[in-house]
Scaffold this motif. Structure first.
Motif, mmCIF file in Angstrom:
data_model
loop_
_atom_site.group_PDB
_atom_site.id
_atom_site.type_symbol
_atom_site.label_atom_id
_atom_site.label_comp_id
_atom_site.label_asym_id
_atom_site.label_seq_id
_atom_site.Cartn_x
_atom_site.Cartn_y
_atom_site.Cartn_z
ATOM 1 N N GLU A 147 0.839 -1.202 0.000
ATOM 2 C CA GLU A 147 0.000 0.000 0.000
ATOM 3 C C GLU A 147 0.878 1.257 0.000
ATOM 4 O OE1 GLU A 147 -2.336 0.214 3.508
ATOM 5 O OE2 GLU A 147 -3.676 1.757 2.721
ATOM 6 N N GLN A 148 1.895 1.282 0.860
ATOM 7 C CA GLN A 148 2.803 2.437 0.897
ATOM 8 C C GLN A 148 3.503 2.613 -0.445
ATOM 9 O OE1 GLN A 148 5.603 2.223 4.112
ATOM 10 N NE2 GLN A 148 4.062 2.488 5.685
ATOM 11 N N HIS A 149 3.857 1.493 -1.065
ATOM 12 C CA HIS A 149 4.508 1.552 -2.370
ATOM 13 C C HIS A 149 3.551 2.164 -3.402
ATOM 14 C CE1 HIS A 149 7.169 -0.763 -5.485
ATOM 15 N NE2 HIS A 149 6.955 0.475 -5.839
ATOM 16 N N GLY A 150 2.299 1.694 -3.405
ATOM 17 C CA GLY A 150 1.302 2.237 -4.330
ATOM 18 C C GLY A 150 1.096 3.733 -4.104
ATOM 19 N N HIS A 151 0.966 4.134 -2.840
ATOM 20 C CA HIS A 151 0.792 5.560 -2.532
ATOM 21 C C HIS A 151 1.999 6.373 -2.996
ATOM 22 C CE1 HIS A 151 -2.675 4.374 -0.427
ATOM 23 N NE2 HIS A 151 -2.208 4.270 0.804
ATOM 24 N N SER A 152 3.198 5.798 -2.824
ATOM 25 C CA SER A 152 4.417 6.521 -3.213
ATOM 26 C C SER A 152 4.446 6.750 -4.717
ATOM 27 C CB SER A 152 5.666 5.735 -2.794
ATOM 28 O OG SER A 152 5.688 5.553 -1.399
ATOM 29 N N GLU A 153 3.964 5.768 -5.471
ATOM 30 C CA GLU A 153 3.930 5.929 -6.922
ATOM 31 C C GLU A 153 2.966 7.044 -7.314
ATOM 32 O OE1 GLU A 153 5.713 4.314 -9.149
ATOM 33 O OE2 GLU A 153 6.470 2.534 -8.115
ATOM 34 N N ILE A 154 1.802 7.057 -6.693
ATOM 35 C CA ILE A 154 0.777 8.009 -7.120
ATOM 36 C C ILE A 154 1.095 9.424 -6.611
ATOM 37 C CG2 ILE A 154 -0.990 7.957 -5.262
ATOM 38 C CD1 ILE A 154 -2.952 7.191 -7.592
ATOM 39 N N ILE A 155 1.637 9.538 -5.400
ATOM 40 C CA ILE A 155 2.035 10.860 -4.897
ATOM 41 C C ILE A 155 3.326 11.308 -5.581
ATOM 42 C CG2 ILE A 155 2.834 12.133 -2.874
ATOM 43 C CD1 ILE A 155 -0.118 11.671 -2.722
ATOM 44 N N GLY A 156 4.207 10.347 -5.891
ATOM 45 C CA GLY A 156 5.463 10.684 -6.559
ATOM 46 C C GLY A 156 5.251 11.282 -7.941
ATOM 47 N N ALA A 157 4.095 11.006 -8.538
ATOM 48 C CA ALA A 157 3.806 11.584 -9.851
ATOM 49 C C ALA A 157 3.530 13.088 -9.752
ATOM 50 C CB ALA A 157 2.599 10.879 -10.479
ATOM 51 N N SER A 166 6.340 7.477 0.515
ATOM 52 C CA SER A 166 7.756 7.796 0.616
ATOM 53 C C SER A 166 7.969 9.274 0.963
ATOM 54 C CB SER A 166 8.451 7.470 -0.710
ATOM 55 O OG SER A 166 9.837 7.583 -0.555
ATOM 56 N N ASN A 167 8.774 9.486 2.005
ATOM 57 C CA ASN A 167 8.990 10.822 2.556
ATOM 58 C C ASN A 167 9.513 11.825 1.542
ATOM 59 O OD1 ASN A 167 8.306 11.481 5.119
ATOM 60 N ND2 ASN A 167 10.384 11.578 5.908
ATOM 61 N N ILE A 168 10.270 11.339 0.574
ATOM 62 C CA ILE A 168 10.987 12.256 -0.328
ATOM 63 C C ILE A 168 10.030 13.108 -1.156
ATOM 64 C CG2 ILE A 168 11.214 10.743 -2.369
ATOM 65 C CD1 ILE A 168 14.254 11.613 -2.335
#
Length: 332
Positions: free
Chosen positions: A58-68, A127-129
């Protein structure tokens, strides 16, 4: 793009979930993992394995979508048509990765709707970054090259893990991320070998993003409460510190080759141990940002919340037939 979005939890939570498991089933489960077998959704698994997998995927999925989001804002401002086109394709890929990952997490029993709800209410982490701003085009280039590079280090390792649906999703994601990496590297080379102003802009981006990059792989192994059980069950195939070291091994020389400097006067490779020595990241800053007090936390979630609200009519339209409701054309 995924790094360490971990939170600091008490290990007693893990122990509570394990103590009620059937010892025989647990032993058979661990023997399967030891033999290198993949665990599939209908197989028996400990509650803690399921919980940790949902949290990670779930965190990985969120990181992909927020990272965009930080890269997406640069599509219209990217220099030239080809850069715009390539960045648009990359952002589209990242959102697609989120869909693949949400699908993998759904196999463990958590609905996509609940995952999105937990993201936009701040309950789930990413992901914090991505809670830091992209002030210039060079910031976007740093993400495309080095943040994606860090993600590939993590994801290639975990693609050899124990949960089948997650591994298969990672195989496809890693293939696409390798194109992103080449695109990002080309962008950085262009700036680093360009005019004095372009070099200055790229150097400033490295200076801004290096500390969050060191956070990217998650807390040090001494602080992480999840690493031991996750590596034992092969959910994670490398620890946070191992991934950080591998990234430094692979990319510090490439950064130096471009004539860029890294803002850490203690960064050097110990010739005896073979490990990189560096200034310990500010873990208080990491905790503060992941708990919602970073420069862009509120903005990122607000954008995602607005997108969710504006897309609600699409979801209603898609489900109308099954619910016997009449489809109503949207106004815009």
């Amino acid at each position: 793009m995924y790094g360490g979005g971990q939170v600091f939890e008490s290990s007693s939570v893990n122990n509570e979930l394990l103590k009620d498991e059937d010892p025989q089933k647990l032993a058979e489960f661990e023997a399967r993992i030891e033999r290198g077998e993949k665990i599939e959704p209908n197989d028996w698994m400990p509650k803690l394995y399921r919980k940790q997998l949902i949290r990670m995927i779930e965190q990985h999925g969120h990181s992909e979508i927020i990272g965009a989001l930080p890269e997406g804002t640069w599509i219209t401002r990217a220099p030239g048509f080809k850069r715009k086109l390539a960045l648009m394709a990359k952002v589209q890929d990242e959102v697609g990765h989120a869909q693949l990952l949400y699908g993998a997490a759904e196999t463990l029993g958590k609905s996509r709707e609940q995952m999105i709800e937990d993201l936009i209410t701040g309950k789930s982490k990413y992901s914090n970054i991505f809670n830091y701003p992209t002030f210039t085009w060079a910031d976007s280039c740093f993400i495309s090259w080095l943040v994606d590079a860090g993600a590939i280090v993590n994801q290639l390792a975990n693609a050899r893990g124990s949960y089948g649906p997650y591994c298969r999703a990672l195989d496809r994601i890693c293939a696409e991320e390798s194109f992103h990496l080449k695109y990002g590297h080309h962008c950085v080379i262009h700036l680093a070998t360009g005019t004095p102003k372009q070099r200055e802009m790229m150097q400033e981006a490295v200076d801004r993003w290096w500390p969050p990059m060191m956070h990217f792989f998650g807390p040090s192994d001494k602080m992480s409460t999840h690493t031991q059980i996750l590596t034992k069950w092969k959910v994670k195939m490398a620890t946070n510190d191992e991934c950080r070291q591998q990234f430094l091994d692979m990319y510090v020389p490439k950064i130096w080759e471009l004539g860029l400097t890294i803002p850490d006067e203690n960064l050097k490779k110990n010739t005896e141990t073979g490990e990189w020595e560096f200034t310990e990241p500010d873990w208080e800053e990491f905790k503060r940002v992941i708990n919602g007090d970073g420069p862009c936390n509120k903005e990122r979630l607000a954008v995602r919340r607005t997108a969710e609200e504006r897309g609600a009519w699409v979801r209603r339209a898609l489900t109308a037939k099954t619910k016997g409701e009449e489809y109503v054309a949207p106004l815009a």
